[in-house]
Design a protein around this motif. Structure first.
Motif, PDB file in Angstrom:
ATOM      1  N   PRO A 120       0.806  -1.222   0.000  1.00 16.29           N
ATOM      2  CA  PRO A 120       0.000   0.000   0.000  1.00 16.29           C
ATOM      3  C   PRO A 120       0.837   1.270   0.000  1.00 16.29           C
ATOM      4  O   PRO A 120       1.946   1.297   0.527  1.00 16.29           O
ATOM      5  N   LYS A 121       0.277   2.283  -0.604  1.00 17.34           N
ATOM      6  CA  LYS A 121       0.874   3.608  -0.538  1.00 17.34           C
ATOM      7  C   LYS A 121       0.440   4.248   0.775  1.00 17.34           C
ATOM      8  O   LYS A 121      -0.586   3.886   1.349  1.00 17.34           O
ATOM      9  N   THR A 122       1.212   5.193   1.225  1.00 14.99           N
ATOM     10  CA  THR A 122       0.876   5.903   2.464  1.00 14.99           C
ATOM     11  C   THR A 122      -0.509   6.528   2.360  1.00 14.99           C
ATOM     12  O   THR A 122      -1.272   6.518   3.333  1.00 14.99           O
ATOM     13  N   SER A 123      -0.863   7.023   1.190  1.00  9.58           N
ATOM     14  CA  SER A 123      -2.179   7.647   1.023  1.00  9.58           C
ATOM     15  C   SER A 123      -3.309   6.637   1.226  1.00  9.58           C
ATOM     16  O   SER A 123      -4.370   6.986   1.755  1.00  9.58           O
ATOM     17  N   GLN A 124      -3.095   5.375   0.822  1.00 10.01           N
ATOM     18  CA  GLN A 124      -4.114   4.339   1.038  1.00 10.01           C
ATOM     19  C   GLN A 124      -4.270   4.031   2.528  1.00 10.01           C
ATOM     20  O   GLN A 124      -5.382   3.824   3.007  1.00 10.01           O
ATOM     21  N   ILE A 125      -3.179   3.992   3.231  1.00  8.46           N
ATOM     22  CA  ILE A 125      -3.215   3.734   4.673  1.00  8.46           C
ATOM     23  C   ILE A 125      -3.960   4.875   5.366  1.00  8.46           C
ATOM     24  O   ILE A 125      -4.862   4.638   6.179  1.00  8.46           O
ATOM     25  N   GLU A 142      -9.025 -15.542   0.223  1.00  8.48           N
ATOM     26  CA  GLU A 142      -8.078 -15.100  -0.793  1.00  8.48           C
ATOM     27  C   GLU A 142      -7.310 -13.850  -0.386  1.00  8.48           C
ATOM     28  O   GLU A 142      -6.191 -13.638  -0.845  1.00  8.48           O
ATOM     29  N   LEU A 143      -7.911 -13.020   0.452  1.00  6.68           N
ATOM     30  CA  LEU A 143      -7.316 -11.723   0.764  1.00  6.68           C
ATOM     31  C   LEU A 143      -6.756 -11.597   2.176  1.00  6.68           C
ATOM     32  O   LEU A 143      -6.129 -10.590   2.494  1.00  6.68           O
ATOM     33  N   ILE A 144      -6.984 -12.573   3.019  1.00 13.87           N
ATOM     34  CA  ILE A 144      -6.683 -12.388   4.436  1.00 13.87           C
ATOM     35  C   ILE A 144      -5.215 -12.082   4.711  1.00 13.87           C
ATOM     36  O   ILE A 144      -4.894 -11.205   5.505  1.00 13.87           O
ATOM     37  N   SER A 145      -4.330 -12.769   4.059  1.00 11.86           N
ATOM     38  CA  SER A 145      -2.905 -12.553   4.319  1.00 11.86           C
ATOM     39  C   SER A 145      -2.494 -11.116   3.996  1.00 11.86           C
ATOM     40  O   SER A 145      -1.869 -10.440   4.817  1.00 11.86           O
ATOM     41  N   SER A 146      -2.855 -10.656   2.804  1.00 12.34           N
ATOM     42  CA  SER A 146      -2.469  -9.291   2.441  1.00 12.34           C
ATOM     43  C   SER A 146      -3.237  -8.262   3.260  1.00 12.34           C
ATOM     44  O   SER A 146      -2.702  -7.204   3.583  1.00 12.34           O
ATOM     45  N   PHE A 147      -4.487  -8.571   3.640  1.00 11.84           N
ATOM     46  CA  PHE A 147      -5.240  -7.603   4.447  1.00 11.84           C
ATOM     47  C   PHE A 147      -4.665  -7.478   5.857  1.00 11.84           C
ATOM     48  O   PHE A 147      -4.584  -6.370   6.389  1.00 11.84           O
ATOM     49  N   VAL A 148      -4.285  -8.575   6.492  1.00 12.20           N
ATOM     50  CA  VAL A 148      -3.712  -8.500   7.843  1.00 12.20           C
ATOM     51  C   VAL A 148      -2.433  -7.667   7.811  1.00 12.20           C
ATOM     52  O   VAL A 148      -2.206  -6.832   8.694  1.00 12.20           O
ATOM     53  N   SER A 149      -1.627  -7.853   6.788  1.00 11.53           N
ATOM     54  CA  SER A 149      -0.410  -7.047   6.646  1.00 11.53           C
ATOM     55  C   SER A 149      -0.766  -5.559   6.493  1.00 11.53           C
ATOM     56  O   SER A 149      -0.172  -4.688   7.127  1.00 11.53           O
ATOM     57  N   PHE A 150      -1.752  -5.290   5.652  1.00 10.26           N
ATOM     58  CA  PHE A 150      -2.217  -3.919   5.439  1.00 10.26           C
ATOM     59  C   PHE A 150      -2.776  -3.336   6.740  1.00 10.26           C
ATOM     60  O   PHE A 150      -2.455  -2.204   7.119  1.00 10.26           O
ATOM     61  N   LEU A 151      -3.590  -4.100   7.444  1.00  9.53           N
ATOM     62  CA  LEU A 151      -4.180  -3.641   8.700  1.00  9.53           C
ATOM     63  C   LEU A 151      -3.093  -3.303   9.716  1.00  9.53           C
ATOM     64  O   LEU A 151      -3.183  -2.287  10.416  1.00  9.53           O
ATOM     65  N   ASN A 152      -2.080  -4.145   9.797  1.00 10.24           N
ATOM     66  CA  ASN A 152      -0.980  -3.861  10.728  1.00 10.24           C
ATOM     67  C   ASN A 152      -0.297  -2.538  10.400  1.00 10.24           C
ATOM     68  O   ASN A 152       0.078  -1.786  11.305  1.00 10.24           O
ATOM     69  N   LYS A 153      -0.151  -2.233   9.120  1.00  7.36           N
ATOM     70  CA  LYS A 153       0.447  -0.949   8.721  1.00  7.36           C
ATOM     71  C   LYS A 153      -0.466   0.209   9.123  1.00  7.36           C
ATOM     72  O   LYS A 153       0.012   1.256   9.574  1.00  7.36           O
ATOM     73  N   CYS A 154      -1.780   0.016   8.990  1.00  4.65           N
ATOM     74  CA  CYS A 154      -2.736   1.052   9.392  1.00  4.65           C
ATOM     75  C   CYS A 154      -2.693   1.265  10.901  1.00  4.65           C
ATOM     76  O   CYS A 154      -2.666   2.413  11.378  1.00  4.65           O
ATOM     77  N   ILE A 155      -2.680   0.171  11.644  1.00  5.68           N
ATOM     78  CA  ILE A 155      -2.628   0.270  13.106  1.00  5.68           C
ATOM     79  C   ILE A 155      -1.308   0.918  13.541  1.00  5.68           C
ATOM     80  O   ILE A 155      -1.291   1.775  14.429  1.00  5.68           O
ATOM     81  N   ASP A 156      -0.199   0.530  12.912  1.00  8.50           N
ATOM     82  CA  ASP A 156       1.088   1.160  13.233  1.00  8.50           C
ATOM     83  C   ASP A 156       1.029   2.672  13.007  1.00  8.50           C
ATOM     84  O   ASP A 156       1.568   3.445  13.808  1.00  8.50           O
ATOM     85  N   GLU A 157       0.383   3.079  11.917  1.00  8.15           N
ATOM     86  CA  GLU A 157       0.255   4.511  11.635  1.00  8.15           C
ATOM     87  C   GLU A 157      -0.573   5.206  12.713  1.00  8.15           C
ATOM     88  O   GLU A 157      -0.236   6.320  13.137  1.00  8.15           O
ATOM     89  N   THR A 158      -1.634   4.576  13.182  1.00 10.32           N
ATOM     90  CA  THR A 158      -2.442   5.215  14.232  1.00 10.32           C
ATOM     91  C   THR A 158      -1.652   5.321  15.535  1.00 10.32           C
ATOM     92  O   THR A 158      -1.776   6.313  16.253  1.00 10.32           O
ATOM     93  N   TRP A 159      -0.831   4.318  15.833  1.00  4.71           N
ATOM     94  CA  TRP A 159       0.009   4.412  17.035  1.00  4.71           C
ATOM     95  C   TRP A 159       1.064   5.506  16.872  1.00  4.71           C
ATOM     96  O   TRP A 159       1.397   6.193  17.834  1.00  4.71           O
ATOM     97  N   THR A 160       1.568   5.687  15.667  1.00  4.19           N
ATOM     98  CA  THR A 160       2.504   6.786  15.412  1.00  4.19           C
ATOM     99  C   THR A 160       1.808   8.122  15.647  1.00  4.19           C
ATOM    100  O   THR A 160       2.372   9.027  16.267  1.00  4.19           O
ATOM    101  N   ARG A 161       0.565   8.232  15.170  1.00  4.11           N
ATOM    102  CA  ARG A 161      -0.207   9.452  15.388  1.00  4.11           C
ATOM    103  C   ARG A 161      -0.439   9.683  16.888  1.00  4.11           C
ATOM    104  O   ARG A 161      -0.428  10.809  17.354  1.00  4.11           O
ATOM    105  N   ALA A 162      -0.676   8.610  17.621  1.00  5.30           N
ATOM    106  CA  ALA A 162      -0.969   8.710  19.055  1.00  5.30           C
ATOM    107  C   ALA A 162       0.261   9.118  19.866  1.00  5.30           C
ATOM    108  O   ALA A 162       0.121   9.581  20.996  1.00  5.30           O
TER     109      ALA A 162
END
Length: 172
Positions: free
Chosen positions: A44-49, A72-92
């Motif tokens: 994902p691009k940062t803008s997508q996150i 079909e999508l779970i593996s890539s989605f969990v990776s994507f979700l972790n990047k989103c959660i990491d970004e929210t923790w960075t914001r916090a």
């Protein structure tokens, strides 16, 4: 079993071919869209996150696609979700940025309410449960916690089905 009566087998197959060709084109278009979606999740691009975190409509659309193709999508989605959660923790991490905890909670609740418990991918449930446990200490009305996250929790906890609640107890 389906039985078709026809006076002319050739005419039947001519009609069948037209319908089948349209169906194949639809399947190809769906497969192309699916592959594109999966590729965007995988890298994902940062803008997508940021959009997944900040845009409820975008997040809902993505979760709807995921709920239709979880295996079909779970593996890539969990990776994507972790990047989103990491970004929210960075914001916090910024002083006074308590809204980020609310964002994390909203994302997790959106995921929990997007699946029936019997269709919830275990890897995703584990990721959501872990992050829900992690953010839970920041949800409250006490100094140093997120009041917005507390309001979100109070307003949305009723959306969680009893099955999800029972599943959470079994996984936590």
């Amino acid at each position: 079993m389906v039985i078709f009566e026809t006076e002319n087998l050739s005419a039947f197959f001519d009609e069948f071919k037209v319908v089948r060709d349209l169906e194949l084109e639809t399947e190809k278009a769906t497969q192309r869209a699916f592959e594109l979606f999966s590729a965007k999740l995988a890298d994902p691009k940062t803008s997508q996150i940021d959009k997944f975190i900040d845009d409820q409509t975008f997040r809902t659309k993505n979760l709807n696609v995921l709920s239709k193709f979880p295996l079909e999508l779970i593996s890539s989605f969990v990776s994507f979700l972790n990047k989103c959660i990491d970004e929210t923790w960075t914001r916090a991490a910024r002083p006074g940025a308590f809204e980020a905890y609310n964002q994390i909670l909203i994302i997790l609740l959106d995921i929990l309410t997007s699946f029936a418990v019997d269709q919830f991918p275990p890897a995703l449930f584990q990721t959501v449960a872990y992050n829900l446990n992690r953010v839970s200490s920041m949800v409250g009305n006490e100094k140093g916690t997120s009041y917005a996250a507390k309001r979100t929790w109070d307003g949305r906890k009723g959306e969680l089905t009893e099955d999800i609640d029972q599943g959470a107890k079994g996984h936590c």
